[in-house]
Design a protein around this motif. Structure first.
Motif, mmCIF file in Angstrom:
data_model
loop_
_atom_site.group_PDB
_atom_site.id
_atom_site.type_symbol
_atom_site.label_atom_id
_atom_site.label_comp_id
_atom_site.label_asym_id
_atom_site.label_seq_id
_atom_site.Cartn_x
_atom_site.Cartn_y
_atom_site.Cartn_z
ATOM 1 N N LYS A 123 -5.067 6.274 -1.783
ATOM 2 C CA LYS A 123 -3.991 5.327 -1.479
ATOM 3 C C LYS A 123 -3.239 5.724 -0.218
ATOM 4 C CE LYS A 123 -3.741 3.674 -6.131
ATOM 5 N NZ LYS A 123 -2.932 3.234 -7.253
ATOM 6 N N ASP A 173 2.197 1.648 -3.501
ATOM 7 C CA ASP A 173 1.123 2.167 -4.365
ATOM 8 C C ASP A 173 0.925 3.668 -4.163
ATOM 9 O OD1 ASP A 173 0.746 -0.381 -5.344
ATOM 10 O OD2 ASP A 173 -1.065 -0.780 -4.157
ATOM 11 N N ALA A 189 0.836 -1.209 0.000
ATOM 12 C CA ALA A 189 0.000 0.000 0.000
ATOM 13 C C ALA A 189 0.868 1.256 0.000
ATOM 14 C CB ALA A 189 -0.932 0.002 1.211
#
Length: 180
Positions: free
Chosen positions: A130, A65, A62
């Motif tokens: 994100k 990202d 994550a």
């Protein structure tokens, strides 16, 4: 003094950001239960102590990202005119004083096209979404006093760094500095 607890005084993006964080936090468990391990003789082994610097793979991906989304937004923003809206530009008089002198100026611009505005806004929304996933991850709730240090360590973790896009047209200034 402004009352920032009132949504009508907050910016739209700040409101949406707090909604995203609330949404992500409500969809994830706050504290996971420690897993008991059993050996073959039926004896329960003690769980390992929590290490705030041992990041779950989901948190690392994550973070990567989110870093890639920020990188994509930055690269796209570098291609845009300096002003989102049409502006006549300016030429300021030379500033003197100190060890140097400089002149500030901006050329006239027609601003961004509607397509550019939409793409930028979409990329910015992806960055917020994100980043909210990383910010609201359950791992941080267990870190206690080490949360700040752990967040900084995650940012510097090689696995959490954005993957360099080979097809990225012109290199950015930082890319050119790394190449030399």
């Amino acid at each position: 003094m402004k009352d920032f607890s009132r949504p009508d005084l907050m910016s739209r993006s700040a409101c949406r950001g707090s909604e995203l964080i609330s949404e992500v936090m409500s969809s994830t468990p706050v504290t996971p239960q420690p897993q008991q391990e059993h050996n073959g003789a039926g004896v329960t082994a003690q769980p390992e102590p929590f290490d705030p610097f041992r990041f779950p793979s989901g948190l690392v991906s994550a973070a990567r990202d989110a870093a890639e989304a920020r990188q994509e937004l930055r690269r796209y923003a570098e291609t845009l005119p300096w002003s989102r809206e049409p502006h006549p530009g300016w030429e300021a008089p030379e500033q003197t004083g100190g060890m140097s002198s400089y002149r500030t100026s901006r050329p006239a611009t027609d601003g961004w096209s509607e397509d550019q505005k939409i793409r930028y806004d979409n990329l910015w929304a992806q960055c917020r979404e994100k980043s909210a996933v990383v910010y609201a991850h359950e791992h941080w709730g267990q870190c206690g006093a080490k949360a700040y240090e752990a967040r900084q360590a995650l940012k510097r973790l090689p696995e959490a760094q954005p993957v360099v896009n080979v097809e990225a047209g012109q290199p950015a200034q930082e890319d050119a500095a790394l190449a030399s």
